[in-house]
Design a protein around this motif. Structure first.
Motif, PDB file in Angstrom:
ATOM      1  N   ARG A  25       2.322   9.637   2.062  1.00 20.07           N
ATOM      2  CA  ARG A  25       3.256   8.989   1.130  1.00 20.07           C
ATOM      3  C   ARG A  25       2.526   7.941   0.294  1.00 20.07           C
ATOM      4  N   ALA A  26       1.647   7.182   0.937  1.00 16.04           N
ATOM      5  CA  ALA A  26       0.964   6.093   0.240  1.00 16.04           C
ATOM      6  C   ALA A  26       0.007   6.613  -0.825  1.00 16.04           C
ATOM      7  N   ASN A  30       2.835   5.331  -6.749  1.00 13.57           N
ATOM      8  CA  ASN A  30       2.262   4.508  -7.818  1.00 13.57           C
ATOM      9  C   ASN A  30       1.136   5.195  -8.579  1.00 13.57           C
ATOM     10  N   VAL A  31       1.167   6.532  -8.651  1.00 12.60           N
ATOM     11  CA  VAL A  31       0.183   7.279  -9.437  1.00 12.60           C
ATOM     12  C   VAL A  31       0.933   8.220 -10.363  1.00 12.60           C
ATOM     13  N   TRP A 362       0.909  -0.232   3.113  1.00 12.12           N
ATOM     14  CA  TRP A 362       0.451   1.142   2.908  1.00 12.12           C
ATOM     15  C   TRP A 362       0.162   1.440   1.443  1.00 12.12           C
ATOM     16  N   SER A 363       0.904   0.852   0.529  1.00  9.57           N
ATOM     17  CA  SER A 363       0.642   1.116  -0.891  1.00  9.57           C
ATOM     18  C   SER A 363      -0.790   0.727  -1.258  1.00  9.57           C
ATOM     19  N   GLN A 371      -8.741   6.334  -4.192  1.00  3.97           N
ATOM     20  CA  GLN A 371      -9.968   5.998  -4.915  1.00  3.97           C
ATOM     21  C   GLN A 371     -11.180   6.642  -4.248  1.00  3.97           C
ATOM     22  N   LEU A 372     -11.215   6.619  -2.908  1.00  2.31           N
ATOM     23  CA  LEU A 372     -12.320   7.230  -2.174  1.00  2.31           C
ATOM     24  C   LEU A 372     -12.318   8.747  -2.377  1.00  2.31           C
ATOM     25  N   ALA A 373     -11.127   9.358  -2.377  1.00  2.00           N
ATOM     26  CA  ALA A 373     -11.027  10.803  -2.584  1.00  2.00           C
ATOM     27  C   ALA A 373     -11.586  11.192  -3.948  1.00  2.00           C
TER      28      ALA A 373
END
Length: 759
Positions: A25-26, A30-31, A362-363, A371-373
C-alpha cells in the motif's frame, strides 16, 4: 512498473504478512502511477487461505516444486522487479533453504528485506544469507547493527545494503471504535504487550513484577494481546499460555492480568496503545534485530519499556524509551512505579516517542522503497560471465586436509562423523580407507603433501589388516579393532583393487609398490566370484591402473577381459534405443560403469569399449546435467526405465564418479567439452546444485554427507569428504594439463561460498 512480492500475506496472521500488506500500500500511495502488484504468497504447512486478488501464485512451504513453479510464474508474468521478505521460518527446507532455487531461477532483479540477521548463524543459515545477498540487487535491513552483522559475518559489501526502518501506520488517521476495548480496562492503569506468544517473549517477567507494582498502584491491569505463535501451537499447544496462567494463579493476580487471545487489527492495536499507560516488550534474549511490535508502539506515541535486545537498544536511544535487564523483575517494577508516580515524566516519554515515530510512517518508508526500486531498475545489471568454464585453480578453495587428519587415527580413517567430529561408535570400513589411500596419493602427486608420509602407511596397513588369509577382504572394523564381518561387499572389494592398482602405478617408493603388488595378486583369485556390475567396474579401473605400470602382464589383461564381459552382456540385454544403460534400474555410483569401460578402452584400444563408454556417459548426462548444473540421480528410490528420476538424496560419491568420468573422457578424446562438464560437476560441491548451497564446509574442511529433501545432511563422514577431495585433486590435475594460453578467463562466476573463501 510491475513488482512481484514474495512473502507470507494477508489473511495469514503473522508479522511478515502484515508488513508486506503495508509495504504494498505504501509503495502505491502518493505516486502518479502506482506499481502493478503480484504477490507470491507463502502458505505454512497444512494451511490454506482465502487470498485477495493480488495474490497470483502461492507456495506450499515444504514443496520444493512449488518454488520452481513460482519462479516460472514470475518469469512469464512480465515482472520488472521482485521484492523478497526474508525470514528463515516462512520458507521450506532446513532454515528455509528452498527459497534459493527460486531466486536462482527468476530473471528479474530482486530486492531482499532481511527481517532476521543472526550474529552467530548456523552453517546453513550463513550460507543462505550470503547467497541471497550475492544474488540480490540490493539488501534492505531495519537497523544499523544489522548492517554491521552483514558486513562482518556475511561479507556483504556496505554499498549494497540500504537502511530503511520498519514502517508504522499514520495513527493520526485511525479512529478508536467504542466497542474495541473490553470493559475491564475502564478506570485501570494499563500495562500492555502484544504479539504472537512464545516462550522467548518473557511475559512471565512482567507478571512476576506485578505484586510490587500493585502495592503502590492497585488499579494496574496487565493486558497481553495476541495468539500463540502457529509453529508453537503445532508443536507445544498452549503450554506457554497455560504456564503463565499458573504463575498468575500462584501470585493471586487473576484480577490484574487480562489475555486477549486474538490477532489485533490496526484499529484495535491503536486503541490499546492509546489507552495504555506503558507498553512493555520483556523479551529474554538480545538476539533480535528488528521488532514490528516495538516500532508500532513508538509510532503510536506510547511510553515504552523494554529489555535491551539489539533492536530495542537502537530504537529507544536518545530517551525514546526505558530499558531494563533481561528477566529483572525488581528493576522492571521500580521503573513502572517511578513512571506511574510521575505523570510529567511519563508524558515526556510519550512525547519523545511520538515525535520520532511520525518519521517512521509507512508513507515515508514506501517512498524510500520505491526510490530504491527505481534505482535498481535504472542500473544495468552486471553480465554473468562464464568464460569457457574450464577448470581454474585460482577459483578453487585451497587444498586443506585438516578434516582428513581429524578423521584418521593410528588404525585408519573413521567411517562416519557427527557434523565435523569423528563418530567413533561406527568404527572403520575398507571402502573409505581404500579411497583415502588413493586420495592421499593424488595429494602427494600434486604438491608432495606433508600429510602423505604419516597417513599413507596407515591406510595401506588397514587394507592389509582387512585382507583374509585367502586374499579376500573384510569391510567393517569396530573402534576396538574387532572384525564385524567375515567377507566384505563386492563394492568394497572392487574399490580396494582400484586403490591398490592406483598405488602400484603411482607409489612414492618401491616399498609401497611391492607391498601393494603382493596384496593385489593375493586377491585376484576372487575376481571370478564377483557377480555385481559395480564391484566388477571398480576392479576393472584398478586393473587398468595396474596395467599402466605393467602393460605386458597378459594374465591381468585376461582378468580384465573376464570382468568386462558381464558389463557388455548387461548392455546388450538391457539397452534399448530410448534407454542406453546397463540395467533397467539406475541405482547408485552410476558413473563408475562407463568409467570402467573408458579406462579399459584406454588400455586395450577397443573401439567398442570406447563407443559404449561415451554413449552411456551421454545418456547419464542427459538425466543429470539438464539444469545447467549437476543433479545426480537421488538415492531416495532408484530411477527405473520409464519412471521419474528421484531428486534426493544426492550423494557425494555420485559427483566424484562423474568428475572422474569426464576427466577420463577428456583423456581419451582430448575434447575440452568434457573438462567443462567435469568442472560443472565439481562445482556441485561448492554450491552449484539444486539447493544452491555449498556441500563443502569451509570452516571444518569436511564435506557434508549429501543433499536431503529438507536441506543438507551436515554430518561430514569419510565417504563424502574423500569424494570431495578426490574430485578437487582431479580438477587441479586437469588445470595443470591445460596449456597456458587455454587458461580460462578470470571472470568465471561461482557461488559466494567459493569466491569468499579463496583467501
Amino acid at each position: 512498473m510491475k513488482i512481484a512480492y514474495i512473502a507470507s500475506y494477508y489473511p495469514r496472521e503473522c508479522g511478515i504478512a502484515t508488513f508486506t500488506e503495508h509495504l504494498i500500500r505504501a509503495m502505491g500511495c502518493n505516486v502518479a502511477e502506482a506499481p502493478e502488484v503480484s504477490v507470491i504468497a507463502m502458505d505454512d504447512e497444512g494451511q490454506s487461505y482465502d487470498y485477495p486478488p493480488e495474490v497470483t501464485c502461492r507456495i506450499r512451504q515444504q514443496h520444493l516444486q512449488d518454488y520452481l513453479a513460482a519462479a516460472d510464474h514470475i518469469n512469464n508474468s512480465d515482472v520488472d522487479l521482485v521484492v523478497l521478505q526474508h525470514e528463515f521460518g516462512i520458507f521450506g527446507g532446513e532454515s528455509g533453504v528452498f527459497i534459493l532455487p527460486l531466486l536462482h531461477r527468476i530473471k528479474a532483479p530482486f530486492i531482499v528485506t532481511f527481517h532476521t540477521v543472526l550474529k552467530q548463524p548456523s552453517f546453513l543459515q550463513k550460507s543462505i544469507v550470503k547467497e541471497i545477498s550475492r544474488q540480490a540487487s540490493r539488501v534492505v535491513v531495519m537497523s544499523r547493527l544489522a548492517i554491521r552483522f552483514l558486513e562482518e559475518t556475511y561479507e556483504v559489501p556496505e554499498d549494497k545494503v540500504s537502511l530503511i526502518p520498519h514502517g508504522v501506520p499514520d495513527f493520526s488517521r485511525l479512529s478508536i471504535a467504542a466497542d474495541v476495548l473490553p470493559d475491564a480496562l475502564a478506570g485501570r492503569k494499563v500495562l500492555f504487550t502484544f504479539g504472537l506468544l512464545s516462550k522467548n517473549k518473557g511475559i512471565e517477567t512482567v507478571i512476576r513484577a506485578l505484586p510490587q507494582v500493585i502495592e503502590r498502584h492497585p488499579d494496574v491491569l496487565y493486558v497481553v494481546a495476541g495468539k500463540t505463535h502457529p509453529a508453537v501451537l503445532r508443536h507445544c499447544g498452549e503450554e506457554y499460555r497455560d504456564s503463565l496462567a499458573q504463575i498468575i494463579a500462584s501470585l493471586g493476580l487473576e484480577d490484574h492480568v487480562l489475555f486477549v487471545d486474538k490477532f489485533l487489527t490496526e484499529n484495535d492495536l491503536f486503541a490499546y496503545l492509546r489507552n495504555s499507560h506503558l507498553y512493555i516488550t520483556p523479551y529474554l534474549s538480545e538476539a533480535q534485530i528488528t521488532s514490528g511490535t516495538l516500532t508500532y508502539a513508538i509510532g503510536a506515541g506510547a511510553a515504552v519499556l523494554s529489555t535491551p535486545y539489539w533492536y530495542a537498544q537502537e530504537l529507544l536511544e536518545d530517551g525514546r524509551g526505558k530499558l531494563f535487564g533481561f528477566a529483572q523483575t525488581d528493576e522492571l517494577a521500580g521503573i513502572i512505579n517511578g513512571l506511574l508516580d510521575d505523570p510529567t515524566s511519563l508524558a515526556a516519554l510519550k512525547a519523545r516517542a511520538l515525535e520520532y515515530g511520525q518519521g517512521l510512517q509507512w508513507s515515508n518508508m514506501g517512498a524510500r522503497y520505491l526510490q530504491l526500486a527505481r534505482k535498481v531498475l535504472n542500473t544495468p545489471r552486471p553480465a554473468s560471465v562464464n568464460g569457457r568454464s574450464l577448470p581454474d585453480a585460482s577459483l578453487l578453495p585451497p587444498l586443506n586436509l585438516t578434516h582428513i587428519r581429524r578423521m584418521t587415527d593410528d588404525t585408519g580413517i573413521v567411517q562416519h562423523a557427527k557434523y565435523g567430529i569423528p563418530n567413533l561408535k561406527e568404527g572403520y570400513c575398507l571402502d573409505d580407507n581404500s579411497r583415502a589411500l588413493m586420495m592421499m596419493l593424488m595429494a602427494h602427486q600434486y604438491r608432495k603433501s606433508k600429510e602423505a608420509p604419516d597417513l599413507l602407511p596407515i591406510y595401506l596397513s588397514f587394507i592389509h589388516y582387512m585382507q583374509t588369509p585367502d586374499g579376500n577382504f573384510r569391510n567393517f572394523l569396530s573402534f576396538s579393532r574387532q572384525y564385524l564381518d567375515e567377507v566384505g561387499s563386492e563394492d568394497s572389494f572392487g574399490r580396494t583393487i582400484w586403490a591398490l592398482g592406483y598405488l602400484i602405478r603411482f607409489a612414492p617408493n618401491n616399498s609401497y609398490r611391492e607391498f601393494a603388488t603382493e596384496l593385489f595378486h593375493r586377491a585376484t583369485q576372487h575376481f571370478s566370484a564377483l557377480e555385481h556390475l559395480r564391484g566388477r567396474a571398480n576392479a576393472v579401473i584398478g586393473l587398468s591402473h595396474y596395467l599402466k605400470a605393467h602393460p605386458s602382464d597378459e594374465g591381468v589383461h585376461a582378468l580384465m577381459d573376464a570382468l568386462l564381459q558381464p558389463l557388455l552382456d548387461a548392455w546388450d540385454h538391457n539397452a534399448t534405443p530410448e534407454w542406453r544403460w546397463f540395467e533397467k534400474t539406475m541405482t547408485y555410483d552410476n558413473g563408475i560403469l562407463p568409467l570402467a569401460l573408458l579406462h579399459a578402452a584406454e588400455i586395450s584400444g577397443s573401439e567398442r569399449l570406447r563407443a559404449l563408454g561415451l554413449e552411456s556417459l551421454q545418456f547419464l548426462e542427459s538425466l543429470t546435467m539438464g539444469q545447467g548444473y549437476f543433479t545426480p540421480v537421488g538415492n531416495d528410490g532408484w530411477h527405473c526405465e520409464g519412471g521419474a528420476c528421484p531428486l534426493f538424496d544426492q550423494q557425494a560419491i555420485e559427483t566424484m564418479a562423474m568428475v572422474l568420468l569426464y576427466q577420463q573422457a577428456f583423456a581419451l578424446t582430448n575434447d575440452k567439452q568434457y573438462l567443462q562438464k567435469m568442472y560443472t560437476c565439481y562445482k556441485w560441491f561448492l554450491g552449484e546444485n539444486v539447493l544452491h548451497v555449498s556441500i563443502y564446509d569451509h570452516e571444518t574442511h569436511g564435506c557434508c554427507d549429501g543433499i536431503s529433501p529438507y536441506g543438507l545432511n551436515r554430518n561430514q563422514g569419510a565417504e563424502s569428504t574423500l569424494a570431495y577431495f578426490i574430485s578437487h585433486l582431479t580438477v587441479l590435475k586437469s588445470c595443470e594439463a591445460l596449456p597456458r594460453q587455454e587458461s580460462p578467463v578470470k571472470t568465471t562466476i561461482l557461488t559466494t561460498s567459493v569466491i569468499s573463501k579463496i583467501s
